[in-house]
Design a protein around this motif. Structure first.
Motif, PDB file in Angstrom:
ATOM      1  N   ILE A   5       2.716  20.340  -9.425  1.00  0.00           N
ATOM      2  CA  ILE A   5       3.711  19.355  -8.581  1.00  0.00           C
ATOM      3  C   ILE A   5       2.825  18.397  -7.863  1.00  0.00           C
ATOM      4  CG2 ILE A   5       5.326  19.208  -6.909  1.00  0.00           C
ATOM      5  CD1 ILE A   5       6.309  22.124  -7.430  1.00  0.00           C
ATOM      6  N   LEU A   6       1.873  18.773  -7.272  1.00  0.00           N
ATOM      7  CA  LEU A   6       0.871  17.795  -6.516  1.00  0.00           C
ATOM      8  C   LEU A   6       0.349  17.020  -7.733  1.00  0.00           C
ATOM      9  CD1 LEU A   6      -0.342  16.679  -4.191  1.00  0.00           C
ATOM     10  CD2 LEU A   6      -2.362  18.380  -4.242  1.00  0.00           C
ATOM     11  N   TYR A   7       0.041  17.459  -8.697  1.00  0.00           N
ATOM     12  CA  TYR A   7      -0.659  16.577  -9.896  1.00  0.00           C
ATOM     13  C   TYR A   7       0.274  15.781 -10.261  1.00  0.00           C
ATOM     14  CZ  TYR A   7      -2.473  16.057 -14.764  1.00  0.00           C
ATOM     15  OH  TYR A   7      -2.895  15.585 -15.782  1.00  0.00           O
ATOM     16  N   HIS A   8       1.713  16.246 -10.493  1.00  0.00           N
ATOM     17  CA  HIS A   8       2.725  15.204 -10.864  1.00  0.00           C
ATOM     18  C   HIS A   8       2.926  13.933 -10.182  1.00  0.00           C
ATOM     19  CE1 HIS A   8       6.181  14.445 -13.386  1.00  0.00           C
ATOM     20  NE2 HIS A   8       6.571  14.161 -12.544  1.00  0.00           N
ATOM     21  N   TRP A   9       2.873  14.173  -8.678  1.00  0.00           N
ATOM     22  CA  TRP A   9       2.824  12.915  -7.708  1.00  0.00           C
ATOM     23  C   TRP A   9       1.718  12.038  -7.698  1.00  0.00           C
ATOM     24  CZ3 TRP A   9       6.999  11.215  -5.539  1.00  0.00           C
ATOM     25  CH2 TRP A   9       8.215  12.379  -5.051  1.00  0.00           C
ATOM     26  N   VAL A  10       0.338  12.899  -7.921  1.00  0.00           N
ATOM     27  CA  VAL A  10      -0.636  11.842  -8.103  1.00  0.00           C
ATOM     28  C   VAL A  10      -0.490  11.095  -9.465  1.00  0.00           C
ATOM     29  CG1 VAL A  10      -3.296  11.998  -8.935  1.00  0.00           C
ATOM     30  CG2 VAL A  10      -2.353  13.544  -7.161  1.00  0.00           C
ATOM     31  N   LEU A  11       0.014  11.605 -10.452  1.00  0.00           N
ATOM     32  CA  LEU A  11       0.144  10.707 -11.504  1.00  0.00           C
ATOM     33  C   LEU A  11       1.076   9.440 -11.342  1.00  0.00           C
ATOM     34  CD1 LEU A  11       0.545  13.625 -14.389  1.00  0.00           C
ATOM     35  CD2 LEU A  11      -1.349  11.856 -14.068  1.00  0.00           C
ATOM     36  N   LEU A  12       2.135   9.796 -10.673  1.00  0.00           N
ATOM     37  CA  LEU A  12       3.271   8.885 -10.188  1.00  0.00           C
ATOM     38  C   LEU A  12       2.846   7.642  -9.516  1.00  0.00           C
ATOM     39  CD1 LEU A  12       6.455  10.863  -9.696  1.00  0.00           C
ATOM     40  CD2 LEU A  12       5.842   9.895 -11.926  1.00  0.00           C
ATOM     41  N   PHE A  13       2.036   7.961  -8.344  1.00  0.00           N
ATOM     42  CA  PHE A  13       1.499   7.110  -7.443  1.00  0.00           C
ATOM     43  C   PHE A  13       0.206   6.393  -8.033  1.00  0.00           C
ATOM     44  CE2 PHE A  13       4.017   9.251  -4.110  1.00  0.00           C
ATOM     45  CZ  PHE A  13       4.627   8.036  -3.635  1.00  0.00           C
ATOM     46  N   GLY A  14      -0.480   7.213  -8.896  1.00  0.00           N
ATOM     47  CA  GLY A  14      -1.732   6.533  -9.615  1.00  0.00           C
ATOM     48  C   GLY A  14      -1.228   5.394 -10.420  1.00  0.00           C
ATOM     49  N   ALA A  15      -0.189   5.319 -11.180  1.00  0.00           N
ATOM     50  CA  ALA A  15       0.387   4.295 -12.106  1.00  0.00           C
ATOM     51  C   ALA A  15       0.759   3.080 -11.284  1.00  0.00           C
ATOM     52  CB  ALA A  15       1.566   4.999 -12.659  1.00  0.00           C
ATOM     53  N   LEU A  16       1.534   3.322 -10.226  1.00  0.00           N
ATOM     54  CA  LEU A  16       1.974   2.489  -9.130  1.00  0.00           C
ATOM     55  C   LEU A  16       0.631   1.789  -8.611  1.00  0.00           C
ATOM     56  CD1 LEU A  16       5.060   4.199  -7.345  1.00  0.00           C
ATOM     57  CD2 LEU A  16       5.080   2.247  -8.954  1.00  0.00           C
ATOM     58  N   ILE A  17      -0.328   2.476  -8.112  1.00  0.00           N
ATOM     59  CA  ILE A  17      -1.466   1.836  -7.526  1.00  0.00           C
ATOM     60  C   ILE A  17      -2.292   1.107  -8.616  1.00  0.00           C
ATOM     61  CG2 ILE A  17      -3.648   2.428  -6.728  1.00  0.00           C
ATOM     62  CD1 ILE A  17      -2.397   4.994  -5.205  1.00  0.00           C
ATOM     63  N   CYS A  18      -2.467   1.613  -9.738  1.00  0.00           N
ATOM     64  CA  CYS A  18      -3.001   0.567 -10.806  1.00  0.00           C
ATOM     65  C   CYS A  18      -2.461  -0.689 -11.136  1.00  0.00           C
ATOM     66  CB  CYS A  18      -3.322   1.428 -12.158  1.00  0.00           C
ATOM     67  SG  CYS A  18      -4.555   2.771 -12.103  1.00  0.00           S
ATOM     68  N   ALA A  19      -1.057  -0.483 -11.309  1.00  0.00           N
ATOM     69  CA  ALA A  19      -0.186  -1.655 -11.370  1.00  0.00           C
ATOM     70  C   ALA A  19      -0.431  -2.586 -10.454  1.00  0.00           C
ATOM     71  CB  ALA A  19       1.241  -1.213 -11.681  1.00  0.00           C
ATOM     72  N   SER A  20      -0.225  -2.058  -9.085  1.00  0.00           N
ATOM     73  CA  SER A  20      -0.233  -2.917  -8.003  1.00  0.00           C
ATOM     74  C   SER A  20      -1.787  -3.771  -7.987  1.00  0.00           C
ATOM     75  CB  SER A  20      -0.078  -2.294  -6.856  1.00  0.00           C
ATOM     76  OG  SER A  20       1.181  -1.781  -6.673  1.00  0.00           O
ATOM     77  N   ALA A  21      -2.816  -3.029  -8.348  1.00  0.00           N
ATOM     78  CA  ALA A  21      -4.206  -3.564  -8.235  1.00  0.00           C
ATOM     79  C   ALA A  21      -4.342  -4.564  -9.377  1.00  0.00           C
ATOM     80  CB  ALA A  21      -5.293  -2.443  -8.411  1.00  0.00           C
ATOM     81  N   TYR A  22      -3.732  -4.678 -10.363  1.00  0.00           N
ATOM     82  CA  TYR A  22      -3.778  -5.517 -11.416  1.00  0.00           C
ATOM     83  C   TYR A  22      -3.139  -6.930 -10.740  1.00  0.00           C
ATOM     84  CZ  TYR A  22      -3.347  -7.921 -16.142  1.00  0.00           C
ATOM     85  OH  TYR A  22      -3.373  -8.832 -16.918  1.00  0.00           O
ATOM     86  N   VAL A  23      -1.699  -6.700 -10.364  1.00  0.00           N
ATOM     87  CA  VAL A  23      -1.218  -7.796  -9.856  1.00  0.00           C
ATOM     88  C   VAL A  23      -1.913  -8.577  -8.689  1.00  0.00           C
ATOM     89  CG1 VAL A  23       1.061  -8.524  -8.585  1.00  0.00           C
ATOM     90  CG2 VAL A  23       1.118  -6.771 -10.457  1.00  0.00           C
ATOM     91  N   PHE A  24      -2.417  -7.569  -8.065  1.00  0.00           N
ATOM     92  CA  PHE A  24      -3.230  -8.187  -6.703  1.00  0.00           C
ATOM     93  C   PHE A  24      -4.451  -9.128  -7.338  1.00  0.00           C
ATOM     94  CE2 PHE A  24      -6.963  -7.997  -4.065  1.00  0.00           C
ATOM     95  CZ  PHE A  24      -6.474  -8.444  -2.893  1.00  0.00           C
ATOM     96  N   TYR A  25      -5.030  -8.654  -8.398  1.00  0.00           N
ATOM     97  CA  TYR A  25      -6.481  -9.455  -8.868  1.00  0.00           C
ATOM     98  C   TYR A  25      -5.948 -10.433  -9.701  1.00  0.00           C
ATOM     99  CZ  TYR A  25      -9.619  -5.887  -7.345  1.00  0.00           C
ATOM    100  OH  TYR A  25     -10.482  -5.222  -6.604  1.00  0.00           O
ATOM    101  N   THR A  26      -4.466 -10.544 -10.261  1.00  0.00           N
ATOM    102  CA  THR A  26      -4.354 -11.721 -11.140  1.00  0.00           C
ATOM    103  C   THR A  26      -2.822 -12.410 -10.772  1.00  0.00           C
ATOM    104  OG1 THR A  26      -2.635  -9.970 -12.520  1.00  0.00           O
ATOM    105  CG2 THR A  26      -5.193 -10.431 -13.294  1.00  0.00           C
ATOM    106  N   TYR A  27      -2.581 -12.249  -9.652  1.00  0.00           N
ATOM    107  CA  TYR A  27      -1.443 -12.695  -8.708  1.00  0.00           C
ATOM    108  C   TYR A  27      -1.252 -14.279  -9.139  1.00  0.00           C
ATOM    109  CZ  TYR A  27       2.448 -13.804  -5.729  1.00  0.00           C
ATOM    110  OH  TYR A  27       3.567 -14.137  -5.221  1.00  0.00           O
ATOM    111  N   THR A  28      -0.124 -14.854  -9.743  1.00  0.00           N
ATOM    112  CA  THR A  28       0.473 -15.981  -9.859  1.00  0.00           C
ATOM    113  C   THR A  28       1.765 -16.274  -9.561  1.00  0.00           C
ATOM    114  OG1 THR A  28       0.900 -15.470 -12.129  1.00  0.00           O
ATOM    115  CG2 THR A  28      -1.207 -16.384 -11.833  1.00  0.00           C
ATOM    116  N   SER A  29       2.655 -15.094  -9.603  1.00  0.00           N
ATOM    117  CA  SER A  29       3.941 -15.402  -9.095  1.00  0.00           C
ATOM    118  C   SER A  29       4.555 -13.904  -8.619  1.00  0.00           C
ATOM    119  CB  SER A  29       4.730 -15.559 -10.562  1.00  0.00           C
ATOM    120  OG  SER A  29       6.005 -15.555 -10.540  1.00  0.00           O
ATOM    121  N   PRO A  30       5.571 -13.925  -7.753  1.00  0.00           N
ATOM    122  CA  PRO A  30       6.169 -12.936  -7.200  1.00  0.00           C
ATOM    123  C   PRO A  30       6.907 -11.966  -8.291  1.00  0.00           C
ATOM    124  CG  PRO A  30       7.375 -15.010  -6.362  1.00  0.00           C
ATOM    125  CD  PRO A  30       6.191 -15.118  -7.097  1.00  0.00           C
ATOM    126  N   PHE A  31       7.217 -12.764  -9.428  1.00  0.00           N
ATOM    127  CA  PHE A  31       7.768 -11.937 -10.611  1.00  0.00           C
ATOM    128  C   PHE A  31       6.943 -10.750 -11.044  1.00  0.00           C
ATOM    129  CE2 PHE A  31       9.820 -16.251 -11.237  1.00  0.00           C
ATOM    130  CZ  PHE A  31      11.021 -15.818 -10.701  1.00  0.00           C
TER     131      PHE A  31
END
Length: 303
Positions: free
Chosen positions: A220-246
């Motif tokens: 179950i803990l592993y599952h939460w790590v996977l879910l938040f890991g996806a959000l963190i990776c996606a957020s990091a990509y947006v942070f490094y390539t940010y051009t629009s709030p979309f």
């Protein structure tokens, strides 16, 4: 025909296509002038063939190795229920292996002009076919050793996203590992829901999935790590390539991810978890769609 359609397990296709969708959106967002719908179509077709191949091999392998039995929750399998014979299923596996290879070869022919690139992607394609078959089939299926999560992360995340991106615009960026990893984490989360549901039946069959190895609490803990890991990776990509709030559009999937995590934490009966397997797969697809649309929406508004 109904038995074969059930064996194809078409409900798994949205998850399989998530990485192709995301990679294609990213390619269009970076180089719309080089984008080809023909390549998208061939990527989708090849992925569908590979996913169906994987499902058929899984049906065959689990029946042979004893993972499909009366105590198992979830939809019944074709071979185990007697609707399709082992021989017929083996022939179907051979046919879909051929279809996957043929479609993949034509995709590479259309996409690539360099023999070096062709050989590299051909190797990846052959590995994909082998991975699809040997997950639960063969003498030593790696899915029974708990290595399915790694394979899903690689093929449903890294290979799917980065591969479909490269076939479009013939370039590579290290930052692509972030959205590709996000997609891979969510694909593994789908597998983890399935494996948590099947802990008891997998133990009796000798299938050492990750939840079987580490226990339900840590799974179950592993599952939460996977879910938040996806959000963190996606957020990091947006942070490094940010051009629009979309680009933050994917945040809309957060309540759905939280709902899935809460359900996995709360419910202990396998039958109660089954609906959340489908919900996780559809949420993964929605994540790819919202993330991808967020990458290109600014282009259309500028136009």
């Amino acid at each position: 025909m109904k038995a074969w359609i059930q064996a194809f397990r078409l409900r798994t296709l949205p998850l399989a296509l998530s990485s192709i969708i995301l990679g294609s959106f990213l390619a269009y967002g970076n180089e719309p002038t080089f984008f080809s719908w023909e390549i998208v179509g061939l990527c989708v077709l090849t992925t569908i063939f590979l996913q169906v191949l994987s499902n058929l091999a899984n049906d065959y392998g689990d029946s042979v190795h004893g993972a499909d039995h009366e105590e198992r929750e979830g939809p019944s399998r074709a071979v185990q229920s007697g609707k399709i014979s082992l021989g017929a299923m083996k022939m179907a596996i051979i046919i879909f292996s051929g279809l996957s290879l043929s479609s993949g070869l034509y995709l590479l022919y259309v996409s690539l002009s360099s023999w070096t690139e062709f050989a590299y992607f051909l190797g990846l394609g052959v590995l994909s076919i082998i991975a699809a078959i040997t997950y639960t089939a063969g003498k030593k299926p790696y899915g029974y050793a708990g290595l399915g999560d790694i394979s899903v992360f690689i093929f449903f995340g890294l290979v799917g996203v980065i591969g479909s991106y490269y076939l479009q615009i013939k370039s590579f960026d290290l930052l692509l590992f972030l959205p590709a990893s996000a997609c891979g984490f969510l694909a593994v989360a789908v597998l983890n829901v399935n494996n948590i549901r099947d802990i008891k039946s997998d133990i009796s069959a000798g299938k050492k999935s990750v939840p079987v190895r580490i226990g339900r609490k840590w799974a179950i803990l592993y599952h939460w790590v996977l879910l938040f890991g996806a959000l963190i990776c996606a957020s990091a990509y947006v942070f490094y390539t940010y051009t629009s709030p979309f680009q933050w559009l994917f945040i809309l999937t957060f309540p759905l991810l939280r709902r899935n995590g809460n359900a996995i934490t709360k419910f202990t009966e396998p039958k109660d978890l089954d609906p959340y397997l489908k919900q996780m797969a559809l949420t993964s697809l929605l994540f790819s769609l919202t993330f991808g649309v967020g990458q290109i929406l600014d282009l259309f508004i500028k136009i």
